[in-house]
Design an enzyme around this catalytic site. Sequence first.
Site, short mmCIF file in Angstrom:
data_model
loop_
_atom_site.label_atom_id
_atom_site.label_comp_id
_atom_site.label_asym_id
_atom_site.label_seq_id
_atom_site.Cartn_x
_atom_site.Cartn_y
_atom_site.Cartn_z
N ILE A 79 61.66 10.32 45.46
CA ILE A 79 63.67 10.24 45.13
C ILE A 79 63.85 9.08 45.08
CG2 ILE A 79 63.79 12.42 46.86
CD1 ILE A 79 64.51 10.38 49.14
N ASP A 80 64.64 9.35 44.15
CA ASP A 80 65.35 7.37 43.67
C ASP A 80 66.05 6.85 44.97
OD1 ASP A 80 65.75 8.93 41.39
OD2 ASP A 80 67.48 9.96 40.91
N LYS A 81 65.88 5.68 44.69
CA LYS A 81 66.18 4.33 45.47
C LYS A 81 67.60 5.08 45.90
CE LYS A 81 67.88 -0.05 45.16
NZ LYS A 81 67.77 -1.43 44.22
N ARG A 127 71.39 15.04 39.25
CA ARG A 127 72.10 14.05 38.69
C ARG A 127 72.54 14.09 37.33
NH1 ARG A 127 69.88 8.26 39.99
NH2 ARG A 127 71.65 7.53 39.30
#
Length: 361
Positions: A163-165, A266
């Site tokens: 998953i993204d930062k 997103r």
Amino acid sequence: MNTDNRTEREEDGLREDESQQDELFEHYSVTVDRGQAMLRIDKFLTNRMEGISRNRIQTAADAGNILVNGTAVKPSYKVKPADRIQIVMPYPLRELEIIPENIPLDILYEDDDLIIVDKPAGMVVHPGHGNYSGTLVNALTYHLKDLPLFQSGDMRAGLVHRIDKNTSGILVVAKNERAHARLARQFFDHTIDRVYHALVWGNMEQEEGTIEGHIGRSLRDRLKMAVFPDGENGKHAVTHYRVLERLGYVNLVECRLETGRTHQIRVHMEHIGHPLFNDERYGGDRILKGTTFSKYRQFVENCFRIMPRHGLHARSLGFVHPTTGRRVHFERDMPQDMASVVERWRNYVAGRTAGDEAESE
């Protein structure tokens, strides 16, 4: 900081993210000699490859990750002259020295095969351009240092997804080769149940719906992904959403992923006009809805400060356990920063309903 260098690192990191889970990557290949006698493929590969056990080969084959002439085969397959053999995985092959770091982990569950962690926002999953320490993999390499899988220095040891930062939430990590291969295959086949909670700008027109559209690198901004509705670029992506709570100028939304593309939620939310709250890459870090009153502007800016990242949390994860074969499910509520912002919006809506502030669009 040199802006050009930073941009190059960000682009390389995005390109790396794009590739994950979207295709199978070749980790080894060989063409069988024309004079080769028929031999089980697990024995053939064990003889040909240094430092790899027959059990590891068998595990890869059982997961469908060994191809002969483009078709998955079992360990018992007998190789034939001129066969083209490939070992493939749903992640790219990388080489990078991993330094174990004693970083605390929020562990929801752990057994002999897997570990479920709640990743905080701000932590990068694996080392890459500009992030060589302090990552989840550095922490896992220390925590699981006695396991063979985490002694090889593999940058993606045990990882089957990411998953993204700046996204918080649940990740599953494999602790051995067998679990890794079987979990990776489930992610590649899109049979994993993944639910996210997202705080988005605007009031959704429908209570629930589905967003479809190929996702690929933006043709206008190389650091962003974009939706290509006609499918002329990118890869097939599907997000199912449901409104959980209407909070005036923002909505709390549940998103279920059918596919797992880079930045999928997103970019899909931006595509339908509801970017994530405080998502700087996709335009959500501005006041997109609301009044013109300075009091409201201050309220939103305070929310941005409380949650200095996009409003997205990987809330739950469901999959078939690689050993028991039973379906398991794990979940974790949103962290304090996101929960606090949601609560502030609840209070704002309650105050506005009571007539404390006039509305104007």
